[in-house]
Design a protein around this motif. Structure first.
Motif, PDB file in Angstrom:
ATOM      1  N   ARG A  67     -35.357  58.700 113.693  1.00 39.86           N
ATOM      2  CA  ARG A  67     -35.644  59.084 112.319  1.00 39.86           C
ATOM      3  C   ARG A  67     -36.915  58.409 111.806  1.00 39.86           C
ATOM      4  O   ARG A  67     -37.701  59.010 111.085  1.00 39.86           O
ATOM      5  N   PRO A  70     -40.454  59.896 114.314  1.00 39.30           N
ATOM      6  CA  PRO A  70     -40.081  61.272 114.667  1.00 39.30           C
ATOM      7  C   PRO A  70     -40.863  61.832 115.834  1.00 39.30           C
ATOM      8  O   PRO A  70     -40.397  62.779 116.474  1.00 39.30           O
ATOM      9  N   GLU A  71     -42.046  61.310 116.120  1.00 45.16           N
ATOM     10  CA  GLU A  71     -42.830  61.871 117.231  1.00 45.16           C
ATOM     11  C   GLU A  71     -43.851  60.844 117.669  1.00 45.16           C
ATOM     12  O   GLU A  71     -43.999  59.773 117.054  1.00 45.16           O
ATOM     13  N   PRO A  94     -35.417  68.935 121.033  1.00 43.87           N
ATOM     14  CA  PRO A  94     -35.838  69.361 119.681  1.00 43.87           C
ATOM     15  C   PRO A  94     -35.470  70.815 119.401  1.00 43.87           C
ATOM     16  O   PRO A  94     -35.501  71.660 120.290  1.00 43.87           O
ATOM     17  N   GLY A  95     -35.091  71.077 118.158  1.00 41.97           N
ATOM     18  CA  GLY A  95     -34.795  72.430 117.693  1.00 41.97           C
ATOM     19  C   GLY A  95     -33.428  72.942 118.079  1.00 41.97           C
ATOM     20  O   GLY A  95     -33.032  74.036 117.652  1.00 41.97           O
ATOM     21  N   GLU A  96     -32.660  72.228 118.862  1.00 47.91           N
ATOM     22  CA  GLU A  96     -31.335  72.703 119.301  1.00 47.91           C
ATOM     23  C   GLU A  96     -30.298  72.358 118.239  1.00 47.91           C
ATOM     24  O   GLU A  96     -30.378  71.345 117.556  1.00 47.91           O
ATOM     25  N   ILE A  97     -29.280  73.224 118.149  1.00 51.87           N
ATOM     26  CA  ILE A  97     -28.193  73.040 117.186  1.00 51.87           C
ATOM     27  C   ILE A  97     -26.865  73.071 117.948  1.00 51.87           C
ATOM     28  O   ILE A  97     -26.639  73.933 118.814  1.00 51.87           O
ATOM     29  N   ARG A 124     -22.978  61.212 111.825  1.00 49.27           N
ATOM     30  CA  ARG A 124     -23.599  62.524 112.091  1.00 49.27           C
ATOM     31  C   ARG A 124     -22.649  63.345 112.948  1.00 49.27           C
ATOM     32  O   ARG A 124     -21.827  62.786 113.679  1.00 49.27           O
ATOM     33  N   GLN A 142     -25.969  65.603 116.654  1.00 49.62           N
ATOM     34  CA  GLN A 142     -26.823  66.526 115.907  1.00 49.62           C
ATOM     35  C   GLN A 142     -27.718  65.734 114.946  1.00 49.62           C
ATOM     36  O   GLN A 142     -27.230  64.991 114.090  1.00 49.62           O
ATOM     37  N   GLN A 144     -31.580  66.020 112.536  1.00 46.23           N
ATOM     38  CA  GLN A 144     -32.203  67.008 111.655  1.00 46.23           C
ATOM     39  C   GLN A 144     -33.099  67.975 112.411  1.00 46.23           C
ATOM     40  O   GLN A 144     -33.161  69.161 112.071  1.00 46.23           O
ATOM     41  N   ASP A 145     -33.791  67.498 113.418  1.00 46.98           N
ATOM     42  CA  ASP A 145     -34.755  68.351 114.130  1.00 46.98           C
ATOM     43  C   ASP A 145     -34.343  68.619 115.569  1.00 46.98           C
ATOM     44  O   ASP A 145     -35.169  69.026 116.382  1.00 46.98           O
ATOM     45  N   GLY A 146     -33.073  68.390 115.929  1.00 52.84           N
ATOM     46  CA  GLY A 146     -32.651  68.660 117.300  1.00 52.84           C
ATOM     47  C   GLY A 146     -31.347  67.943 117.643  1.00 52.84           C
ATOM     48  O   GLY A 146     -30.628  67.448 116.771  1.00 52.84           O
TER      49      GLY A 146
END
Length: 453
Positions: A67, A70-71, A94-97, A124, A142, A144-146
């Protein structure tokens, strides 16, 4: 007897060995069960909870790193550093739910503890899999971004000492049970030898050369008491035999003088009557002496074919009577027996049968525990209320209804003195068996000789 008592009597072992072993094993099993249960609920529960909380803290720290970073290369370097020091593998997708399928049902202690730790530290959504891989616990968290994939080594959340403790406890218990089995078997061996010696003494096989007291103090006391009892029985029998032999000798002397005096007297009806009385007195003295000796008590028991012994007695009886005598049953039946005594016993019974019957059947029935010889006749028989009287010494039933004399025998040389069945019963009990009277299928009397194998 209550139903509980009946159930316990059915379930519990009957032998002393089984009951003694149960008294040792039952408390040991209860102690093992309680120790395992308490250790499982206390130690394992506490250890597993602390270990899962530590792993959940590492995962929460990683989530905070992602968090705050982030990158960039700094985030990747921190993830590699965390992986090196925590031995936990991370994989950020990243991007997975995560699929919205709800949580899987928690079954094991590890899953329950891990779920509680993650709920208290990570805050979470996550998916936990502690079953599919035996070396790793897989967790997807999970973000926020992946999705953060986490693979935790199973040794980080489980304690191997728990299994080691349980295995040691079971191993020690099994060792103690084996030692107890060996010890109890040695103690029971002494009791079995004592039981075998007592059984042989009851069957007339008085061979205690290889028997000596052994085992625990109480067992030795019982063995010594048994030996003293056996010696007292022998002394009593010998004293009785010696006393009666002396009485017989003392009575033979005046009887012999009377015979000589009668032989020198001129023949007359009175002399003949006196000679008959003297002969009857002689037979009674000989018969009483034979009965008191125990009828073959000094004869050793040998392994013999009972079928051949029965056949010899039957053939001899056929030559002394016109009655029909049939022999049935087994052709061979090996048993430990005093041959002369048994011949006399069977001869007394068959002679009594052919005296009052026209047809006699002798049947040999071998069994696992005993061998039976059945003597059936078609004579008048003996009423059930007089069968006990028939075995009494010098007791004749000629004057009490049906003619069935309790005496005489083919091999005895003693006729009409009422000792035949008494001697037969003495012989059978000296072998550890017995004799009994029953109704015969032929309509007369059945005599059952029951001889233990």
């Amino acid at each position: 007897m209550t139903p509980v008592d009946r159930i316990l009597r059915t379930i519990l072992p009957r032998s002393l060995y089984g009951r003694s072993f149960l008294m040792i094993v039952a408390p040991l099993v209860v102690l093992l069960g309680l120790s395992t249960y308490l250790f499982y609920n206390r130690h394992w529960d506490n250890v597993t909870r602390h270990m899962t909380l530590a792993v959940a803290g590492d995962i929460a720290l990683t989530v905070e790193v992602l968090r705050n970073y982030p990158e960039g290369e700094e985030r990747d370097r921190l993830l590699r550093l965390i992986q090196v020091y925590t031995d936990i593998r991370f994989d950020f997708r990243p991007g997975e739910i995560l699929p919205n399928a709800g949580r899987r049902t928690v079954n094991t202690l590890l899953e329950r503890m891990m779920t509680s730790a993650l709920d208290s530290r990570v805050y979470r959504p996550f998916v936990l899999d502690a079953v599919s891989d035996e070396n790793w616990v897989i967790i997807d968290v999970q973000l926020q971004d992946g999705v953060l994939g986490v693979k935790v080594p199973r040794k980080r959340v489980t304690s191997a000492t728990t299994y080691i403790f349980i295995m040691w406890l079971i191993g020690i218990s099994l060792t103690l049970m084996i030692v107890a089995m060996i010890f109890l078997r040695n103690q029971m061996r002494s009791l079995r030898r004592l039981a075998s010696a007592a059984d042989n003494l009851g069957k007339g096989r008085d061979d205690l050369a290889g028997f000596k007291p052994s085992g625990a103090t109480e067992v030795r006391q019982v063995a010594h008491a048994f030996i003293r009892m056996r010696d007292r029985i022998h002394r009593q029998v010998n004293q009785r035999t010696e006393m009666l032999a002396g009485v017989s000798h003392d009575l033979r002397t005046p009887l012999t003088r009377m015979k000589l005096q009668l032989a020198l007297m001129p023949p007359s009806p009175d002399v003949a009557e006196l000679e008959a009385d003297v002969e009857e007195m002689t037979r009674m003295v000989e018969g009483y002496l034979a009965f008191a000796r125990g009828e073959g008590a000094e004869e050793p028991a040998v392994l013999a074919d009972l079928a051949q012994l029965v056949q010899q007695v039957v053939f001899r009886a056929r030559g002394l009577s016109d009655a029909r005598i049939d022999l049935k049953g087994a052709d061979h039946a090996m048993v430990l027996v005093r041959t002369q005594a048994f011949r006399r016993c069977l001869g007394n019974v068959i002679d009594n049968a052919i005296r009052h019957a026209d047809r006699v059947e002798v049947t040999i029935l071998p069994g696992r525990q005993s061998i039976q010889v059945l003597i059936d006749d078609d004579g008048p028989g003996i009423p059930a209320d007089l069968r006990v009287e028939a075995f009494r010494p010098f007791r004749r039933l000629d004057d009490t209804g049906p003619v069935a004399e309790a005496g005489t025998g083919l091999a005895s040389g003693i006729t009409g003195v009422g000792l035949g069945l008494a001697i037969a019963r003495d012989v059978m009990r000296g072998h550890g068996g017995d004799i009994r009277l029953e109704d015969s299928p032929l309509g007369g009397l059945r005599v059952v000789l029951d001889l233990p194998v």
